[in-house]
Design a protein around this motif. Structure first.
Motif, short mmCIF file in Angstrom:
data_model
loop_
_atom_site.label_atom_id
_atom_site.label_comp_id
_atom_site.label_asym_id
_atom_site.label_seq_id
_atom_site.Cartn_x
_atom_site.Cartn_y
_atom_site.Cartn_z
N GLU A 196 0.82 -1.20 0.00
CA GLU A 196 0.00 0.00 0.00
C GLU A 196 0.86 1.26 0.00
O GLU A 196 0.55 2.24 -0.71
CB GLU A 196 -0.93 -0.01 1.21
N ASN A 206 -5.75 4.16 -4.54
CA ASN A 206 -6.85 3.20 -4.56
C ASN A 206 -6.36 1.75 -4.43
O ASN A 206 -7.17 0.83 -4.44
CB ASN A 206 -7.69 3.35 -5.83
N LYS A 208 -5.72 -0.86 -2.15
CA LYS A 208 -6.11 -1.06 -0.76
C LYS A 208 -6.30 -2.55 -0.48
O LYS A 208 -6.92 -3.26 -1.27
CB LYS A 208 -7.42 -0.33 -0.45
N GLU A 218 -12.39 4.45 6.51
CA GLU A 218 -11.12 4.25 5.82
C GLU A 218 -9.95 4.54 6.76
O GLU A 218 -8.92 3.85 6.72
CB GLU A 218 -11.06 5.14 4.59
N GLN A 222 -6.86 1.92 7.79
CA GLN A 222 -5.45 2.20 7.70
C GLN A 222 -4.74 2.02 9.05
O GLN A 222 -3.56 1.65 9.09
CB GLN A 222 -5.24 3.63 7.19
#
Length: 279
Positions: A196, A206, A208, A218, A222
């Motif tokens: 990533e 994008n 992911k 989101e 992360q």
């Protein structure tokens, strides 16, 4: 003109097939713990041992991904994931290639009395759209990147002729994915984090990967702990199989796996059994 196109397409396609065939594949060999495997060329398995058609096959040749931006996808699969280019070709158009790739869909559009473009059918026949391809070699698989673009668009960086479909779930029928095999000695969780990060450095935000814990946002995805980036199976028939699903830069579905322990033994035994069956 169409007759001339058909004549020139034939040797063109023949050269393409030979180049693809020369690339070769090791298929399941690396998953089974075997570094290389070339199927016997002169000795095919008895017809009955693999089914009427199975004895005539030599395994999978490649997986294809239709992309929105050829240069971006190419950068991801070569610079981020480390594949090497086998060949590239393009500007395919004409009646022969159109029928080869799109005839069934075109007939469906006619039966439904709808504009072929609404079903994602480019006009390769008339040359309004063109097809470009690039083949990328990995240790045990070949990835084909395809882009359909308007004839006015440049190769590589030009816009695709149509937007991507909105259905991104791998659960939809007709969805596909490409699976990459991670070496046994690699920290799989760290690999996912680095994947990533490397993609994000190139503007591919994008790219992911999923987590094995729920994330309400989101930001939470992360921030998920490192040990939640892969699903390590430790019991049952899949003991030793570790995996995670991720989206590539084109929204394509990817899978990454490690195969160790019991799972590797199962694959290895199946591989050796198939070799014995082939004689």
């Amino acid at each position: 003109m169409e007759i001339e196109q058909e004549k020139t397409d034939a040797p063109h396609d023949a050269r393409r097939r030979e180049l693809i065939r020369a690339a070769g594949l090791a298929a399941v060999a690396s998953v089974a713990g075997v570094s290389t495997f070339a199927p016997p060329a002169a000795k095919a398995a008895p017809v009955g041992s693999r089914g009427v058609l199975g004895a005539r096959l030599q395994g999978a040749q490649h997986f294809g991904i239709t992309v929105q931006n050829m240069d971006r996808a190419y950068e991801f699969y070569t610079q981020v994931l480390g594949g090497t280019e086998i060949m590239r070709d393009g500007d395919f158009q004409g009646d022969v290639i159109h029928n080869t790739l799109l005839l069934v869909e075109e007939l469906e559009a006619a039966e439904r009395h709808v504009n072929p473009r609404t079903l994602g059918i480019p006009d390769l026949r008339g040359g309004a759209q063109r097809l470009d391809v690039r083949f990328i070699q990995f240790d045990n698989v070949v990835i084909e990147l395809l882009q359909y673009r308007d004839s006015s668009q440049p190769q590589g960086s030009g816009a695709s002729f149509a937007p991507p479909h909105e259905n991104t779930s791998p659960a939809f029928p007709k969805s596909m994915h490409v699976c990459f095999y991670i070496r046994d000695d690699v920290d799989f969780n760290q690999f996912v984090r680095d994947l990533e990060a490397e993609a994000a450095k190139r503007g591919m935000i994008n790219v992911k990967a999923n987590r094995i814990v729920s994330s309400p946002s989101e930001q939470e995805r992360q921030r998920a702990p490192l040990n939640t980036l892969t699903n390590r199976i430790t019991s049952g028939k899949s003991d030793g199989w570790t995996l995670i699903y991720a989206k590539g830069p084109e929204g394509e579905q990817l899978e990454f796996v490690q195969v160790r322990g019991q799972a590797k033994k199962v694959f290895g035994e199946a591989y050796e059994a198939r070799r014995r069956q082939a004689g």
